[in-house]
Design an enzyme around this catalytic site. Structure first.
Site, PDB file in Angstrom:
ATOM      1  N   THR A  11       0.812  -1.217   0.000  1.00  0.00           N
ATOM      2  CA  THR A  11       0.000   0.000   0.000  1.00  0.00           C
ATOM      3  C   THR A  11       0.842   1.262   0.000  1.00  0.00           C
ATOM      4  OG1 THR A  11      -1.740  -1.179   1.211  1.00  0.00           O
ATOM      5  CG2 THR A  11      -1.843   1.228   1.199  1.00  0.00           C
ATOM      6  N   VAL A 108       9.536 -11.001   1.243  1.00  0.00           N
ATOM      7  CA  VAL A 108      10.835 -10.557   1.758  1.00  0.00           C
ATOM      8  C   VAL A 108      10.681  -9.747   3.037  1.00  0.00           C
ATOM      9  CG1 VAL A 108      10.961  -8.387   0.445  1.00  0.00           C
ATOM     10  CG2 VAL A 108      13.067  -9.617   1.029  1.00  0.00           C
ATOM     11  N   ASP A 109       9.555  -9.063   3.216  1.00  0.00           N
ATOM     12  CA  ASP A 109       9.349  -8.320   4.452  1.00  0.00           C
ATOM     13  C   ASP A 109       9.251  -9.248   5.652  1.00  0.00           C
ATOM     14  OD1 ASP A 109       6.940  -9.308   3.449  1.00  0.00           O
ATOM     15  OD2 ASP A 109       5.761  -7.566   4.075  1.00  0.00           O
ATOM     16  N   ASP A 129       3.697  -8.881  11.677  1.00  0.00           N
ATOM     17  CA  ASP A 129       3.815  -7.693  10.826  1.00  0.00           C
ATOM     18  C   ASP A 129       2.404  -7.271  10.409  1.00  0.00           C
ATOM     19  OD1 ASP A 129       4.478  -5.704   9.051  1.00  0.00           O
ATOM     20  OD2 ASP A 129       5.977  -6.860   7.981  1.00  0.00           O
ATOM     21  N   THR A 186     -22.952   0.001  16.469  1.00  0.00           N
ATOM     22  CA  THR A 186     -22.269  -0.624  15.333  1.00  0.00           C
ATOM     23  C   THR A 186     -20.832  -0.145  15.202  1.00  0.00           C
ATOM     24  OG1 THR A 186     -24.354  -0.892  14.160  1.00  0.00           O
ATOM     25  CG2 THR A 186     -22.356  -0.978  12.835  1.00  0.00           C
TER      26      THR A 186
END
Length: 257
Positions: A11, A108-109, A129, A186
């Protein structure tokens, strides 16, 4: 030496500039920042610190694919005159052995975060993560990566509710929930329910790893959170854990020393 480190997620991207020539065990962080979602390399203005400190190396963790990698490489080369070094997953690195038979299929992260956790202390750990997806990776005390889990992140789950329901269209809150008590409207039900889902997974996996460690005679595992939502989830977790903002980027010093 001045080094620019980039963590390119699905992102958004974040970065930090470090100095490894201070003589300290850990590098000095000179500057840090992040980019808005989207192709930041197309933005005309780049962080002033990049020009101010003129890094001699650029290390990159990229999970956004080959096209993004090429764009980053071209931009960095043109802007700084430095060829960026992209981290790769290997069968073994820094005393850690990858659980995947085909290590190229591991993000890879995730690999970098596990390597950094082991570098911090060679002991069992659960590394969580918290980004677009939440990944949970288990690490044994002997450096064996034990595999992991992937579940939707908080934002992804919220968007699913918003898109696929009629009456549960709740925008993200301005601040993290102060409580995970059952919601009586809600908005509270969603804002508290999403962390409960993620933390339920974290706590179950942590308990399973702790049991495995007890049977094998290892120390109790550490619980490390990283990623954008890790700072929100860590203090809400019932298991003792800590949030490490730069864990993925810390791993770059292991794969690309």
């Amino acid at each position: 030496m001045k080094i620019l480190e980039l963590d390119q997620g699905n992102t958004r991207a974040k970065w930090r500039l470090i100095d490894t020539g201070t003589g300290a065990t850990d590098p000095a962080v000179l500057a840090r920042g992040g980019f808005a979602p989207g192709p930041w390399w197309e933005v005309s203005e780049t962080p002033a610190a990049w020009g101010e400190y003129a890094p001699q190396r650029v290390r990159v963790a990229n999970v956004a694919g080959a096209t993004v990698e090429q764009s980053i490489a071209s931009h960095v080369q043109q802007l700084l005159g430095v060829q960026p070094e992209f981290a790769r997953v290997t069968p073994e690195c820094g005393g850690v052995r990858c659980a995947y038979r085909d290590e190229s299929k591991l993000g890879v992260d995730r690999w970098l975060a596990v390597l950094a956790a082991y570098r911090r202390r060679p002991a069992p750990a659960l590394v969580v993560d918290c980004g677009s997806a939440v990944t949970l990776d288990l690490l044994g005390g002997d450096g064996q990566h034990l595999g992991g889990y992937i579940v939707p992140g908080l934002g992804l789950m919220r968007r699913a509710l918003y898109s696929d329901t009629d009456a549960v269209k709740v925008a993200p809150p301005d601040s993290p929930p102060a409580s995970l008590d059952p919601g009586c409207n809600t908005r509270d039900a969603v804002d508290r329910g999403l962390p409960v889902m993620v933390l339920g997974a974290v706590e179950r996996v942590y308990d399973e790893l702790a049991h495995r460690c007890a049977v094998s005679g290892d120390a109790s595992p550490r619980l490390l959170f990283c990623g954008g939502d890790g700072e929100i989830l860590a203090p809400l977790c019932d298991r003792p854990g800590e949030w490490v903002a730069d864990l993925v980027m810390e791993g770059l010093a292991v794969t690309n020393p």
